[in-house]
Write a protein that holds these residues in place. Structure first.
Motif, PDB file in Angstrom:
ATOM      1  N   PHE A  22      -5.846   0.709  12.791  1.00 47.43           N
ATOM      2  CA  PHE A  22      -5.649   2.157  12.679  1.00 47.43           C
ATOM      3  C   PHE A  22      -4.398   2.464  11.850  1.00 47.43           C
ATOM      4  N   TYR A  23      -3.308   1.780  12.165  1.00 43.27           N
ATOM      5  CA  TYR A  23      -2.044   1.983  11.451  1.00 43.27           C
ATOM      6  C   TYR A  23      -2.187   1.621   9.963  1.00 43.27           C
ATOM      7  N   HIS A  24      -2.808   0.485   9.689  1.00 36.60           N
ATOM      8  CA  HIS A  24      -2.965   0.062   8.304  1.00 36.60           C
ATOM      9  C   HIS A  24      -3.877   1.011   7.530  1.00 36.60           C
ATOM     10  N   LYS A  25      -4.870   1.559   8.200  1.00 41.64           N
ATOM     11  CA  LYS A  25      -5.745   2.528   7.550  1.00 41.64           C
ATOM     12  C   LYS A  25      -4.952   3.783   7.163  1.00 41.64           C
ATOM     13  N   ILE A  26      -4.078   4.223   8.057  1.00 43.94           N
ATOM     14  CA  ILE A  26      -3.233   5.388   7.762  1.00 43.94           C
ATOM     15  C   ILE A  26      -2.318   5.095   6.569  1.00 43.94           C
ATOM     16  N   ILE A  27      -1.702   3.922   6.556  1.00 44.41           N
ATOM     17  CA  ILE A  27      -0.826   3.523   5.447  1.00 44.41           C
ATOM     18  C   ILE A  27      -1.593   3.617   4.127  1.00 44.41           C
ATOM     19  N   LEU A  28      -2.804   3.082   4.101  1.00 45.72           N
ATOM     20  CA  LEU A  28      -3.609   3.091   2.880  1.00 45.72           C
ATOM     21  C   LEU A  28      -4.025   4.506   2.493  1.00 45.72           C
ATOM     22  N   LEU A  67      -6.868  -9.921   5.886  1.00 38.10           N
ATOM     23  CA  LEU A  67      -7.355 -10.781   6.955  1.00 38.10           C
ATOM     24  C   LEU A  67      -6.232 -11.255   7.873  1.00 38.10           C
ATOM     25  N   ASP A  68      -6.384 -10.966   9.169  1.00 38.69           N
ATOM     26  CA  ASP A  68      -5.475 -11.506  10.177  1.00 38.69           C
ATOM     27  C   ASP A  68      -5.854 -12.965  10.423  1.00 38.69           C
ATOM     28  N   LEU A  69      -4.891 -13.805  10.735  1.00 44.21           N
ATOM     29  CA  LEU A  69      -5.175 -15.213  11.003  1.00 44.21           C
ATOM     30  C   LEU A  69      -5.504 -15.484  12.461  1.00 44.21           C
ATOM     31  N   ASN A  70      -4.699 -14.940  13.356  1.00 44.35           N
ATOM     32  CA  ASN A  70      -4.819 -15.276  14.773  1.00 44.35           C
ATOM     33  C   ASN A  70      -5.672 -14.262  15.516  1.00 44.35           C
ATOM     34  N   MET A  71      -6.946 -14.619  15.662  1.00 39.48           N
ATOM     35  CA  MET A  71      -7.887 -13.771  16.382  1.00 39.48           C
ATOM     36  C   MET A  71      -8.664 -14.659  17.350  1.00 39.48           C
ATOM     37  N   ILE A  98      -4.077 -12.611   3.143  1.00 39.77           N
ATOM     38  CA  ILE A  98      -3.731 -12.853   4.538  1.00 39.77           C
ATOM     39  C   ILE A  98      -2.715 -11.801   4.953  1.00 39.77           C
ATOM     40  N   LEU A  99      -2.954 -11.179   6.091  1.00 39.05           N
ATOM     41  CA  LEU A  99      -2.044 -10.171   6.637  1.00 39.05           C
ATOM     42  C   LEU A  99      -1.728 -10.615   8.060  1.00 39.05           C
ATOM     43  N   THR A 100      -0.518 -11.106   8.282  1.00 41.11           N
ATOM     44  CA  THR A 100      -0.232 -11.788   9.541  1.00 41.11           C
ATOM     45  C   THR A 100       1.194 -11.555  10.030  1.00 41.11           C
ATOM     46  N   THR A 101       1.396 -11.800  11.301  1.00 41.85           N
ATOM     47  CA  THR A 101       2.743 -11.796  11.865  1.00 41.85           C
ATOM     48  C   THR A 101       3.346 -13.200  11.826  1.00 41.85           C
ATOM     49  N   LEU A 125       1.365  -3.970   7.132  1.00 50.47           N
ATOM     50  CA  LEU A 125       1.080  -3.712   5.731  1.00 50.47           C
ATOM     51  C   LEU A 125       1.960  -2.561   5.250  1.00 50.47           C
ATOM     52  N   THR A 126       2.542  -2.729   4.096  1.00 51.69           N
ATOM     53  CA  THR A 126       3.377  -1.671   3.514  1.00 51.69           C
ATOM     54  C   THR A 126       2.718  -1.192   2.219  1.00 51.69           C
ATOM     55  N   PRO A 127       3.063   0.008   1.783  1.00 52.46           N
ATOM     56  CA  PRO A 127       2.544   0.461   0.489  1.00 52.46           C
ATOM     57  C   PRO A 127       2.890  -0.526  -0.637  1.00 52.46           C
ATOM     58  N   LYS A 128       4.102  -1.053  -0.628  1.00 56.35           N
ATOM     59  CA  LYS A 128       4.527  -1.993  -1.665  1.00 56.35           C
ATOM     60  C   LYS A 128       3.633  -3.237  -1.683  1.00 56.35           C
ATOM     61  N   ALA A 129       3.327  -3.785  -0.502  1.00 52.83           N
ATOM     62  CA  ALA A 129       2.474  -4.977  -0.416  1.00 52.83           C
ATOM     63  C   ALA A 129       1.054  -4.655  -0.886  1.00 52.83           C
ATOM     64  N   PHE A 130       0.541  -3.482  -0.498  1.00 54.93           N
ATOM     65  CA  PHE A 130      -0.792  -3.089  -0.948  1.00 54.93           C
ATOM     66  C   PHE A 130      -0.840  -2.996  -2.468  1.00 54.93           C
ATOM     67  N   TRP A 131       0.124  -2.274  -3.060  1.00 54.70           N
ATOM     68  CA  TRP A 131       0.110  -2.070  -4.505  1.00 54.70           C
ATOM     69  C   TRP A 131       0.280  -3.372  -5.271  1.00 54.70           C
ATOM     70  N   LYS A 132       1.016  -4.300  -4.708  1.00 58.08           N
ATOM     71  CA  LYS A 132       1.169  -5.612  -5.353  1.00 58.08           C
ATOM     72  C   LYS A 132      -0.198  -6.284  -5.476  1.00 58.08           C
ATOM     73  N   VAL A 133      -0.946  -6.330  -4.385  1.00 61.23           N
ATOM     74  CA  VAL A 133      -2.274  -6.945  -4.400  1.00 61.23           C
ATOM     75  C   VAL A 133      -3.207  -6.163  -5.332  1.00 61.23           C
ATOM     76  N   ALA A 134      -3.195  -4.853  -5.211  1.00 51.59           N
ATOM     77  CA  ALA A 134      -4.085  -4.018  -6.016  1.00 51.59           C
ATOM     78  C   ALA A 134      -3.784  -4.142  -7.509  1.00 51.59           C
ATOM     79  N   ASN A 135      -2.524  -4.031  -7.886  1.00 53.36           N
ATOM     80  CA  ASN A 135      -2.158  -4.077  -9.305  1.00 53.36           C
ATOM     81  C   ASN A 135      -2.381  -5.456  -9.940  1.00 53.36           C
TER      82      ASN A 135
END
Length: 141
Positions: A22-28, A67-71, A98-101, A125-135
């Motif tokens: 939910f939080y990551h969806k809001i960030i995006l 993708l989370d690793l520990n599920m 990979i998006l993990t703690t 997830l931060t906006p900066k991390a998202f844009w890095k992957v996207a760009n």
């Protein structure tokens, strides 16, 4: 250097924690990107989403998979093994991040050894991390 993928139409969030999704969806959404955002709570649901054309036929194909690793059940590592044998068509239109703690250097090293993994990002997830992957992977206007 890998060619960039034409357009980012969809982001798939795979994490067993509903609040994190939910939080990551809001960030995006706050980044104002015009993409469909799908979140699922297990690696199995993520694979089903990628393979299903019936249930999700109105949804575009994912371009970025966070993708989370520990599920529980099927881990992110298990997902990557299954994902790796999917069709080239799926691999050509999506990148896995990979998006993990986890701060375990072994996890980072293991992820770096898997060609389909394009990035290793610390939660949240931060906006900066998202844009890095996207760009790095998509042609964005």
């Amino acid at each position: 250097m890998t060619d960039k993928i034409e357009k980012l139409n969809c982001i798939l969030l795979i994490d067993d924690d509903e609040a994190t999704n939910f939080y990551h969806k809001i960030i995006l959404e706050e980044e104002g990107i015009d993409v469909y955002i799908q979140s699922v709570k297990s690696a199995k649901e993520g694979l089903d989403f990628l393979l299903s054309k019936g249930v999700y036929e109105d949804c575009p194909n994912p371009g970025i998979i966070f993708l989370d690793l520990n599920m529980p059940g099927m881990s992110g590592w298990d997902f990557l093994e299954e994902y790796n044998v999917l069709s080239k068509d799926i691999h050509d239109r999506a990148v896995v991040s990979i998006l993990t703690t986890s701060e375990n250097p072994d996890d980072r090293e293991r992820a770096a050894s898997i060609p389909i993994v394009k990035d290793f990002v610390q939660k949240p997830l931060t906006p900066k991390a998202f844009w890095k992957v996207a760009n790095e992977n998509f042609i964005l206007n």
